[in-house]
Design a protein around this motif. Structure first.
Motif, short mmCIF file in Angstrom:
data_model
loop_
_atom_site.label_atom_id
_atom_site.label_comp_id
_atom_site.label_asym_id
_atom_site.label_seq_id
_atom_site.Cartn_x
_atom_site.Cartn_y
_atom_site.Cartn_z
N ASP A 69 -3.80 -15.50 -4.67
CA ASP A 69 -3.71 -15.11 -3.26
C ASP A 69 -5.05 -14.66 -2.69
N MET A 70 -6.11 -14.93 -3.45
CA MET A 70 -7.48 -14.75 -2.97
C MET A 70 -7.81 -13.32 -2.60
N TRP A 71 -7.29 -12.36 -3.41
CA TRP A 71 -7.80 -10.99 -3.24
C TRP A 71 -9.26 -11.02 -3.70
N VAL A 72 -9.47 -11.82 -4.78
CA VAL A 72 -10.82 -12.18 -5.25
C VAL A 72 -10.91 -13.69 -5.15
N ARG A 73 -12.14 -14.21 -4.86
CA ARG A 73 -12.28 -15.66 -4.77
C ARG A 73 -13.75 -15.98 -5.00
N GLY A 74 -14.00 -17.28 -5.12
CA GLY A 74 -15.36 -17.68 -5.49
C GLY A 74 -15.38 -18.03 -6.97
N ALA A 75 -15.91 -19.19 -7.31
CA ALA A 75 -15.78 -19.68 -8.68
C ALA A 75 -16.22 -18.68 -9.75
N PRO A 76 -17.43 -18.14 -9.70
CA PRO A 76 -17.83 -17.21 -10.78
C PRO A 76 -16.98 -15.95 -10.84
N LEU A 77 -16.57 -15.42 -9.68
CA LEU A 77 -15.74 -14.22 -9.69
C LEU A 77 -14.34 -14.53 -10.22
N ILE A 78 -13.82 -15.70 -9.89
CA ILE A 78 -12.52 -16.09 -10.44
C ILE A 78 -12.61 -16.13 -11.97
N GLY A 79 -13.71 -16.69 -12.50
CA GLY A 79 -13.88 -16.73 -13.94
C GLY A 79 -13.95 -15.34 -14.55
N CYS A 92 -19.14 -21.27 4.17
CA CYS A 92 -18.21 -20.45 3.40
C CYS A 92 -18.91 -19.18 2.91
N ASN A 93 -18.40 -18.64 1.79
CA ASN A 93 -19.08 -17.47 1.21
C ASN A 93 -19.37 -17.78 -0.24
N ALA A 94 -20.66 -17.97 -0.51
CA ALA A 94 -21.13 -18.09 -1.89
C ALA A 94 -22.05 -16.89 -2.11
N VAL A 138 -25.65 -24.01 -0.04
CA VAL A 138 -24.24 -23.68 -0.23
C VAL A 138 -23.97 -23.42 -1.71
N GLY A 139 -22.76 -22.96 -1.99
CA GLY A 139 -22.33 -22.79 -3.38
C GLY A 139 -21.51 -23.99 -3.80
N THR A 140 -20.80 -23.86 -4.89
CA THR A 140 -19.95 -24.93 -5.37
C THR A 140 -18.89 -24.34 -6.29
N ASP A 141 -17.78 -25.00 -6.34
CA ASP A 141 -16.69 -24.59 -7.22
C ASP A 141 -16.61 -25.46 -8.47
N ARG A 142 -17.18 -26.63 -8.38
CA ARG A 142 -17.25 -27.52 -9.54
C ARG A 142 -18.25 -28.61 -9.23
N CYS A 172 -18.38 -30.25 -5.55
CA CYS A 172 -17.13 -29.87 -4.91
C CYS A 172 -17.29 -28.47 -4.36
N ASN A 173 -17.04 -28.29 -3.09
CA ASN A 173 -17.20 -27.00 -2.44
C ASN A 173 -16.21 -26.89 -1.30
N LYS A 174 -16.23 -25.74 -0.62
CA LYS A 174 -15.29 -25.49 0.46
C LYS A 174 -15.24 -26.64 1.47
N ILE A 175 -14.05 -26.92 1.95
CA ILE A 175 -13.82 -28.00 2.91
C ILE A 175 -14.80 -27.88 4.08
N ALA A 228 -8.40 -27.47 0.49
CA ALA A 228 -9.30 -26.30 0.48
C ALA A 228 -10.74 -26.68 0.12
N PHE A 229 -10.96 -27.89 -0.40
CA PHE A 229 -12.30 -28.28 -0.84
C PHE A 229 -12.56 -29.75 -0.50
N ASP A 230 -13.82 -30.12 -0.52
CA ASP A 230 -14.17 -31.54 -0.48
C ASP A 230 -15.32 -31.78 -1.44
C1 LIG Z 1 -20.12 -19.15 -5.74
S1 LIG Z 1 -18.64 -20.02 -5.64
C2 LIG Z 1 -18.32 -19.88 -3.94
C3 LIG Z 1 -17.40 -20.93 -3.44
O1 LIG Z 1 -16.02 -20.53 -3.59
C4 LIG Z 1 -15.42 -20.62 -2.31
O2 LIG Z 1 -14.10 -21.05 -2.37
P1 LIG Z 1 -12.90 -19.95 -2.27
O3 LIG Z 1 -13.33 -18.92 -1.26
O4 LIG Z 1 -11.72 -20.78 -1.83
O5 LIG Z 1 -12.74 -19.40 -3.66
C5 LIG Z 1 -16.27 -21.62 -1.55
O6 LIG Z 1 -16.01 -22.94 -1.95
C6 LIG Z 1 -17.62 -21.17 -1.98
O7 LIG Z 1 -18.67 -22.05 -1.75
#
Ligand SMILES: CSC[C@H]1O[C@H](OP(=O)(O)O)[C@H](O)[C@@H]1O
Length: 367
Positions: free
Chosen positions: A49-59, A164-166, A241-245, A253-256, A330-332
């Motif tokens: 539910d994205m209380w936390v988000r962002g690839a490294p923080l999710i990890g 987005c927010n990286a 920008v950042g990236t999720d993969r 691959c990053n935010k739409i 959510a991404f492209d």
């Molecule tokens: C440093 S990863 C940031 C990356 O994550 C964001 O996605 P979400 O907010 O849905 O987790 C977005 O794609 C950011 O570029």
């Protein structure tokens, strides 16, 4: 980073209680809420539910979730269950899978009685490594900004567009795309940041703008569709920008909406950089458009928007007719051909397999 006079990470362990604490990013910028995550289900909910988000923080969050579960039940069944519960939360950011595999690879060979201590130590290490990795990304990105600054008329800032927010909120600290910005300001360079609002969840408007405000970095919030116009009129010196993969061949691959920015950047000869830790590289995938799973989120994120009302309360309001449904990928994926460079903790790589292997030769498998 600092929030007022207090240094924060996006996730930490409260020393007095041993509880894992996070900034609940859903309420920013209007409310700064810190909550504890105490159970596996709470960790899974916080990621989903994205209380936390962002690839490294999710990890990092997943690593702590595994550690909390090992403290409750270190059995093999519990280890596998925790992996499954956390893995199914969000499909696109590779750091989630990377962290879960890292933790299970460490814990599986251990006796159950040894797992809880090993798990929390590794989770701390994952978090600490992310901070140092992002600091290094910032130093490499700083040199790009410094080079651009040399080409600018005296007194004119380097204009950076980000999507987005990286930021440090997407990582444990520093951020990936924002780390070069923070390092540039610390180095005394004059920068200005165009912050894409980033529909539908507005991570730019809510989170990146909050970070820029908190750090005193010159910035303006723009609608997602303004970036191309700004580039056509010479108002953007670089995109970062950042990236999720990111694939082994450099597809990002990053935010739409990132792909559209890359197209506009290419059409206007604006350098388009991606900042990423190597934990975000998926070495098993080459064709990002065809192989990376794109998360489809609830269409309510499209038909509604969250914000602060005139009375200061926060609420979600519907912006479309009752009968209208949304579509919410959510991404492209931005093809490598549109990427100027990949800013990693080891330096800047060309967006290609060979470019990445030059920085990460240990990934060069036998032909
Ligand atoms: C440093 S990863 C940031 C990356 O994550 C964001 O996605 P979400 O907010 O849905 O987790 C977005 O794609 C950011 O570029």
């Amino acid at each position: 980073m600092k929030v007022g006079d207090t240094a924060f990470r996006s996730i930490w362990v409260e020393s007095a209680t041993g509880e894992v604490r996070i900034i609940d990013q859903r309420w920013l910028p209007h409310e700064f809420r810190v909550v504890s995550l105490k159970t596996l289900d709470e960790f899974a909910t916080a990621i989903r539910d994205m209380w936390v988000r962002g690839a490294p923080l999710i990890g990092a969050t997943a690593a702590y979730g595994m550690a909390i579960e090992m403290a409750r039940d270190p059995s093999d069944a519990s280890l596998d269950h925790a992996w499954e519960v956390l893995h199914e939360t969000r499909p696109t950011a590779i750091n989630l899978r990377w962290a879960l595999d890292d933790m299970r690879g460490l814990l599986s060979p251990l006796a159950p009685a040894a797992r809880a201590d090993a798990a929390i130590r590794r989770a701390h290490a994952v978090a600490d490594e992310d901070v140092e990795t992002n600091r290094r990304i910032g130093l490499h990105g700083l040199e790009i900004i410094r080079e651009i600054a040399r080409s600018k008329p005296k007194g004119e800032p380097v204009n950076i567009l980000t999507h987005c927010n990286a930021g440090w909120l997407a990582t444990v600290d520093w951020g990936t795309a924002t780390s070069p910005m923070y390092q540039a300001v610390e180095a005394g360079l004059d920068i200005h940041v165009w912050v894409d609002e980033t529909r539908p969840r507005n991570q730019g408007a809510q989170l990146t703008a909050w970070e820029m405000n908190s750090h005193g970095i010159s910035h303006r919030l723009i609608v997602d569709n303004a970036g191309g116009h700004m580039m056509q009129h010479g108002q953007v010196d670089m995109v970062i920008v950042g990236t999720d993969r990111t694939t082994a061949s450099g597809d990002v691959c990053n935010k739409i909406g990132t792909y559209l920015k890359a197209l506009a950047a290419r059409d206007n000869d604006v350098p388009f950089y991606v900042a990423l830790p190597s934990s975000t590289i998926d070495w098993t995938v080459n064709d990002g458009v065809r192989e990376i799973p794109i998360e489809e989120r609830d269409d309510g994120e499209v038909t509604k928007v969250f914000g602060k009302l005139d009375d200061g309360s926060v609420a979600s309001v519907q912006i479309s007719p009752d009968g209208t449904r949304g579509a919410n990928p959510a991404f492209d994926v931005t093809p490598a051909r549109l990427v100027t460079g990949l800013i990693t903790e080891r330096g800047v790589a060309e967006a290609s397999r060979e470019g990445l292997l030059k920085l990460f030769p240990e990934r060069r498998t036998a032909a």
